[in-house]
Structures are given as C-alpha cells and as structure tokens.
Design an enzyme around this catalytic site. Structure first.
Site, PDB file in Angstrom:
ATOM      1  N   GLU A  22      13.811  29.662  -7.394  1.00  0.00           N
ATOM      2  CA  GLU A  22      12.738  29.136  -8.350  1.00  0.00           C
ATOM      3  C   GLU A  22      12.308  30.731  -9.177  1.00  0.00           C
ATOM      4  OE1 GLU A  22       9.018  26.761  -8.867  1.00  0.00           O
ATOM      5  OE2 GLU A  22       8.481  28.582  -8.192  1.00  0.00           O
ATOM      6  N   ASP A  67      11.864  25.880  -4.061  1.00  0.00           N
ATOM      7  CA  ASP A  67      11.348  27.284  -4.322  1.00  0.00           C
ATOM      8  C   ASP A  67      11.065  28.099  -2.942  1.00  0.00           C
ATOM      9  OD1 ASP A  67       9.294  25.516  -3.131  1.00  0.00           O
ATOM     10  OD2 ASP A  67       7.691  26.505  -4.422  1.00  0.00           O
TER      11      ASP A  67
HETATM   12  P1  0O2 Z   1       3.223  28.273  -4.381  1.00  0.00           P
HETATM   13  O1  0O2 Z   1       2.324  28.387  -3.215  1.00  0.00           O
HETATM   14  O2  0O2 Z   1       2.623  29.040  -5.648  1.00  0.00           O
HETATM   15  O3  0O2 Z   1       4.510  28.220  -4.044  1.00  0.00           O
HETATM   16  P2  0O2 Z   1       8.160  21.406  -7.232  1.00  0.00           P
HETATM   17  O4  0O2 Z   1       7.935  22.948  -6.695  1.00  0.00           O
HETATM   18  O5  0O2 Z   1       9.108  21.265  -8.254  1.00  0.00           O
HETATM   19  O6  0O2 Z   1       8.214  20.721  -5.892  1.00  0.00           O
HETATM   20  P3  0O2 Z   1       6.042  21.115  -9.172  1.00  0.00           P
HETATM   21  O7  0O2 Z   1       4.569  21.091  -9.253  1.00  0.00           O
HETATM   22  O8  0O2 Z   1       6.536  19.794  -9.871  1.00  0.00           O
HETATM   23  O9  0O2 Z   1       6.840  20.883  -7.557  1.00  0.00           O
HETATM   24  O10 0O2 Z   1       6.886  22.558  -9.688  1.00  0.00           O
HETATM   25  P4  0O2 Z   1       6.036  23.394 -10.858  1.00  0.00           P
HETATM   26  O11 0O2 Z   1       5.035  22.489 -11.493  1.00  0.00           O
HETATM   27  O12 0O2 Z   1       7.147  23.699 -11.463  1.00  0.00           O
HETATM   28  O13 0O2 Z   1       5.033  24.185 -10.008  1.00  0.00           O
HETATM   29  C1  0O2 Z   1       5.799  25.046  -9.177  1.00  0.00           C
HETATM   30  C2  0O2 Z   1       4.886  26.317  -9.136  1.00  0.00           C
HETATM   31  O14 0O2 Z   1       4.363  26.597 -10.420  1.00  0.00           O
HETATM   32  C3  0O2 Z   1       3.859  26.013  -7.985  1.00  0.00           C
HETATM   33  O15 0O2 Z   1       4.261  26.673  -7.020  1.00  0.00           O
HETATM   34  C4  0O2 Z   1       3.041  27.326  -8.356  1.00  0.00           C
HETATM   35  O16 0O2 Z   1       3.316  28.614  -7.883  1.00  0.00           O
HETATM   36  C5  0O2 Z   1       3.151  27.198  -9.900  1.00  0.00           C
HETATM   37  N1  0O2 Z   1       2.046  26.411 -10.605  1.00  0.00           N
HETATM   38  C6  0O2 Z   1       2.284  25.234 -11.133  1.00  0.00           C
HETATM   39  N2  0O2 Z   1       1.172  24.443 -11.621  1.00  0.00           N
HETATM   40  C7  0O2 Z   1       0.203  25.392 -11.480  1.00  0.00           C
HETATM   41  C8  0O2 Z   1      -1.179  25.777 -11.748  1.00  0.00           C
HETATM   42  O17 0O2 Z   1      -1.656  24.720 -12.259  1.00  0.00           O
HETATM   43  N3  0O2 Z   1      -1.743  26.917 -11.722  1.00  0.00           N
HETATM   44  C9  0O2 Z   1      -1.168  27.972 -10.957  1.00  0.00           C
HETATM   45  N4  0O2 Z   1      -1.964  29.038 -10.770  1.00  0.00           N
HETATM   46  N5  0O2 Z   1       0.139  27.882 -10.488  1.00  0.00           N
HETATM   47  C10 0O2 Z   1       0.762  26.663 -10.744  1.00  0.00           C
HETATM   48  P5  0O2 Z   1       3.473  25.537  -5.524  1.00  0.00           P
HETATM   49  O18 0O2 Z   1       4.541  25.259  -4.627  1.00  0.00           O
HETATM   50  O19 0O2 Z   1       2.606  24.539  -6.055  1.00  0.00           O
HETATM   51  O20 0O2 Z   1       2.837  26.987  -4.734  1.00  0.00           O
END
Ligand code: 0O2
Length: 215
Positions: free
Chosen positions: A150, A83
């Site tokens: 992403e 992302d």
């Molecule tokens: P940021 O600061 O927003 O970029 P991955 O990215 O694949 O390594 P993951 O956790 O497997 O990690 O991916 P997932 O679940 O698809 O989540 C990616 C992004 O979705 C997160 O990016 C958040 O932006 C959003 N997200 C996921 N879960 C939640 C949640 O419970 N609450 C909120 N508000 N947003 C969520 P990042 O990198 O964590 O953070």
C-alpha cells in the site's frame, strides 16, 4: 497472537511473510528513490521530501482480519490484508503526488490493484491522501512472488493533519467529540488552501527563475 500455519499462495510462515513484504518495501523504496534522483537530475528539484515504510504488526493484521470476519491464517492475511507492507511518500506539492504516482504506475513490473484518490474526494473526516495498492514481483531462489504494497502519497501539510488526527482518534478510542471533529474538518480545509497557495507560489517562483535564466 498466533497464526494458524496453513499453506497458501507459496507463503507459509510469518517469517516468510516478513521476508517477502520487507523485500517489497525495499523494491518500491528503491524505485521511488531512483525517480526522485532522476527528477533532481532533469528538473533540478526533488518532488519527494521523505519516505517512511513499515510492516503492519501481527496484532493489527489479526485485528483487521477479525473485523472483516476472516480467520487469522497466513493465506487469509496474504489474500485479504492489502497493507501488510505500507509505504508513505511525503511530497512538497500536490502536483508532485500525481507525478510520482504516474511514474511508478507506468513501470512494467508494477501491477495496480486499486487507486483511491482522497485528494479529489476527501474522507468525511477531512482526510486527504492518494492511495495505491500495487504488486511488485519478488524474485526468490526458486520462484517469483507478487507482493502487495500500500502506497500512501501526500503533501507535508496533509501528513501533518493526518498524524494529528490519528493521535486524536487513538486518544479518544474512536469516540472523538463532535466539536473536535468539526475543528479537524476546518483544519483540513485550511491545509487544502495552504497546499493550493504554496503550489501557486512555487509555480510563480519557477516562472520567474526561468525568465531570469532566459535573459
Ligand atoms: P493504520 O494503522 O494506519 O494502518 P483497507 O486498508 O482497504 O482494508 P480502507 O479503510 O478501505 O481499509 O482503506 P483506506 O480508506 O484506503 O485506508 C487505509 C489507510 O489510510 C488507513 O489504514 C490509514 O492509515 C489511512 N486513513 C484512512 N482514513 C483515514 C483518516 O480518516 N484519518 C487518518 N489519519 N488516516 C486515515 P488503517 O489500516 O486504518 O490504519
């Protein structure tokens, strides 16, 4: 914060990373705008309310690499951070989310790396959104680079919930008290119910307008 300047995947400096991922955001952003305009032309309505895009900060990239046990090098970020380029598409109705995703996925230059449907299967926090990781080809002067983007697609109501939850998470540095977590899950249920009712209401209005137009 410093990246180790190793070569890899044809991308060899932070400046070049920025150039490629910014270009990828422009490509995907334009594709989404065209789909939205075409939808307006054919169906007289816009499925997309608005689009936000961002490049992940170097600090966040390093944090993610460290969390997953990787060294902070350019090849590692290109390979393991999905992302770096992120685009968020806010729609009015849940049905629009799937429509937009399908129209984008069907484009011949887009390769789908992964799909996560947190609408059909929300996260335990209550988080709902539709996530796609895709690659789009970037045509440089001497080569073509496939850049990952992403794409998060959700409704206005889901986005409202996600942005408040994100702020709360940040304020409590991850240690959100149980009663607030419970309240957030309840709010997420209300958001789902609201999205459902708004969708039905819109369908009813469309039907009514169509029958008036036929008479
Ligand atoms: P940021 O600061 O927003 O970029 P991955 O990215 O694949 O390594 P993951 O956790 O497997 O990690 O991916 P997932 O679940 O698809 O989540 C990616 C992004 O979705 C997160 O990016 C958040 O932006 C959003 N997200 C996921 N879960 C939640 C949640 O419970 N609450 C909120 N508000 N947003 C969520 P990042 O990198 O964590 O953070």
């Amino acid at each position: 914060m410093e990246f180790k300047p190793e070569m890899g995947n044809g991308v060899d400096s932070w400046k070049e990373v920025n150039l490629i991922y910014n270009s990828a955001l422009k490509e995907i952003g334009t594709k989404l705008e065209i789909l939205n305009d075409e939808f307006q032309h054919v169906h007289q309505y816009n499925p997309i309310e608005h689009i936000k895009s961002r490049i992940k900060t170097p600090e966040s990239i390093v944090k993610k690499l460290r969390k997953n046990g990787y060294e902070s090098t350019i090849p590692n970020m290109v390979k393991y951070v999905n992302d770096i380029a992120g685009i968020r598409v806010i729609c009015s109705f849940t049905s629009d989310i799937y429509r937009i995703a399908e129209m984008l996925i069907n484009q011949s230059d887009i390769k789908v790396i992964s799909v996560k449907d947190y609408i059909k299967k929300p996260k335990p926090s209550g988080y709902k959104s539709y996530h796609l990781i895709v690659t789009v080809p970037i045509f440089l002067s001497d080569r073509i680079v496939d850049a990952k983007v992403e794409i998060q697609i959700r409704t206005v109501a889901m986005d409202f919930w996600a942005s408040l939850e994100h702020k709360i998470h940040y304020k409590f540095e991850g240690n959100v008290p149980e009663y607030i977590k419970k309240e957030l899950v309840e709010c997420a249920n209300i958001v789902s119910a609201l999205d459902g009712r708004m969708l039905l209401l819109n369908e009813e209005v469309q039907k009514k307008c169509a029958s008036v137009a036929d008479t």
